[in-house]
Design an enzyme around this catalytic site. Structure first.
Site, short mmCIF file in Angstrom:
data_model
loop_
_atom_site.label_atom_id
_atom_site.label_comp_id
_atom_site.label_asym_id
_atom_site.label_seq_id
_atom_site.Cartn_x
_atom_site.Cartn_y
_atom_site.Cartn_z
N ASP A 54 64.54 9.74 83.88
CA ASP A 54 65.33 10.33 82.62
C ASP A 54 65.30 9.07 81.50
OD1 ASP A 54 67.71 12.06 81.88
OD2 ASP A 54 68.38 10.22 81.28
N TYR A 59 65.26 5.81 73.57
CA TYR A 59 65.19 4.79 74.49
C TYR A 59 63.97 3.70 74.26
CZ TYR A 59 68.57 7.02 77.47
OH TYR A 59 69.72 7.58 78.09
N HIS A 117 70.55 15.05 73.18
CA HIS A 117 71.25 13.96 73.55
C HIS A 117 72.75 13.91 73.16
CE1 HIS A 117 69.93 9.56 74.38
NE2 HIS A 117 71.24 9.85 74.95
N SER A 148 73.52 17.47 76.48
CA SER A 148 74.19 16.12 77.16
C SER A 148 75.64 15.58 75.97
CB SER A 148 73.12 14.66 76.96
OG SER A 148 73.97 13.78 77.55
N GLN A 175 74.28 16.98 81.00
CA GLN A 175 74.52 15.52 81.34
C GLN A 175 75.40 14.94 80.78
OE1 GLN A 175 71.75 11.79 80.50
NE2 GLN A 175 70.49 13.22 81.47
N SER A 245 68.00 0.93 87.34
CA SER A 245 67.72 -0.53 87.51
C SER A 245 66.26 -0.83 87.03
CB SER A 245 68.37 -0.76 89.08
OG SER A 245 67.98 -1.98 89.27
N ARG A 250 67.39 -3.16 94.02
CA ARG A 250 68.57 -2.46 93.57
C ARG A 250 67.88 -0.98 93.35
NH1 ARG A 250 71.56 -5.64 88.88
NH2 ARG A 250 72.65 -6.88 90.11
#
Ligand SMILES: NC(=O)c1ccc[n+]([C@@H]2O[C@H](COP(=O)([O-])OP(=O)(O)OC[C@H]3O[C@@H](n4cnc5c(N)ncnc54)[C@H](OP(=O)(O)O)[C@@H]3O)[C@@H](O)[C@H]2O)c1
Length: 288
Positions: A54, A59, A117, A148, A175, A245, A250
């Site tokens: 995702d 980002y 988004h 989202s 989302q 993570s 993790r």
């Protein structure tokens, strides 16, 4: 194989979307994963067995995600890749450019899921963005589309647009930040009534609730970590959790969810129907 009985889930389980495509029930989030390390950690996640990434234009790490997919040796069809329209790129023209940029920067032939988004920019921009996404879907550049951070009023605006224009587009995925302390029952009900798959972001609440007694108790009962309890809750609610993570141990821990189950009493202990505590932003309430 698409299925919906959480007791039989594995890391390879998928849900069938309204678009007809399948989505793996566990995703790997990369928000705040720096571009410089994103390829390495995403490669690790794919090695562990995640098949769903995702990302988002915002980002700035679509490219390293795609490099990880290509370096994994997996067939493109085996990995589900999501990205999202940057909140500053709302509107038809900017979204067309956004989709072109995602494809050229990643080198991918298609994007599995492209989401809006956040519901910013006003009605015309939101609907223009949807139109651009649905056209790209028809052209095969995108397989499924969704939203989202939409509030019910944004969802209804979009549904009305789809109906009134006779568009064949469907909202396959929504989302939101979703976890026991932000259950969003109104949005969940709206989506479930329409068979829209719900993705849960911040599924481990960025660690902010790790000391809650209920998580400590369930962790001890099941011999699992507080994070695994939260992720299993999300799977058993029928959501698609997207834990993030950058830590190898993790990344493994967050995928190790299939050898235990929360029973009805456990699920009841994680029910806080009146709680509305977000740990991230909350554009659902925006009214522009
Ligand atoms: N659509 C949206 O507006 C939106 C907003 C937020 C997030 N998202 C998506 O959802 C994904 C997840 O959300 P998020 O990253 O905000 O929050 P999150 O997954 O709930 O939490 C991530 C944080 O928790 C830590 N963590 C992860 N697993 C852990 C574990 N097992 N034990 C202890 N700590 C653990 C991570 O640390 P390390 O990395 O240091 O291990 C990181 O600091 C994002 O990456 C993004 O893909 C979407």
């Amino acid at each position: 194989m698409a299925m919906s009985n959480p007791s039989k889930f594995t890391l390879n389980t998928t849900y069938r979307l309204k678009s007809g495509h399948e989505i793996p029930v566990l995703g790997y989030g990369v928000y705040q994963t720096p571009p410089a390390t994103c390829e390495e950690v995403t490669t690790y996640a794919l090695r562990v067995g995640y098949r769903h990434i995702d990302s988002a234009r915002a980002y700035e790490n679509e490219q390293p995600c795609a490099k990880a997919i290509s370096a994994s040796g997996l067939d493109r069809e085996q990995v589900f890749f999501t990205t999202k329209v940057h909140p500053q790129d709302m509107g038809y023209e900017k979204t067309v450019l956004s989709i072109a940029a995602s494809l050229s920067e990643t080198g991918l032939d298609y994007i599995d899921l492209y989401l809006i988004h956040a519901p910013f920019g006003g009605k015309e921009a939101r609907l223009g963005t949807w139109k651009a996404l649905s056209e790209a879907q028809k052209e095969g550049k995108i397989r499924s589309i969704g939203v989202s951070n939409y509030g019910i009023h944004h969802l209804e605006e979009l549904e009305e647009y789809i109906k009134s224009t006779g568009s064949s587009s469907v909202i396959s995925v929504g989302q939101w930040e979703l976890h026991p302390w932000l259950p969003r029952q109104d949005i969940v009900d709206w989506c479930e009534k329409r068979n829209i798959i719900l993705e849960a972001y911040c599924p481990v609440i960025r660690g902010e609730r790790k000391d809650e007694q209920v998580l400590q108790d369930l962790s001890q009962k099941h011999g699992k970590t507080w994070a695994q309890i939260l992720l299993r809750w999300s799977l058993q609610k029928g959501y698609v959790p997207l834990p993030k993570s950058e830590t190898p141990s993790r990344i493994e821990e967050n995928a190790n969810l299939y050898d235990f189950q929360l029973d009805a009493e456990d699920m009841g202990k994680l029910q806080f129907p009146t709680s509305y505590a977000s740990c991230a932003w909350d554009p659902t309430t925006s009214h522009d």
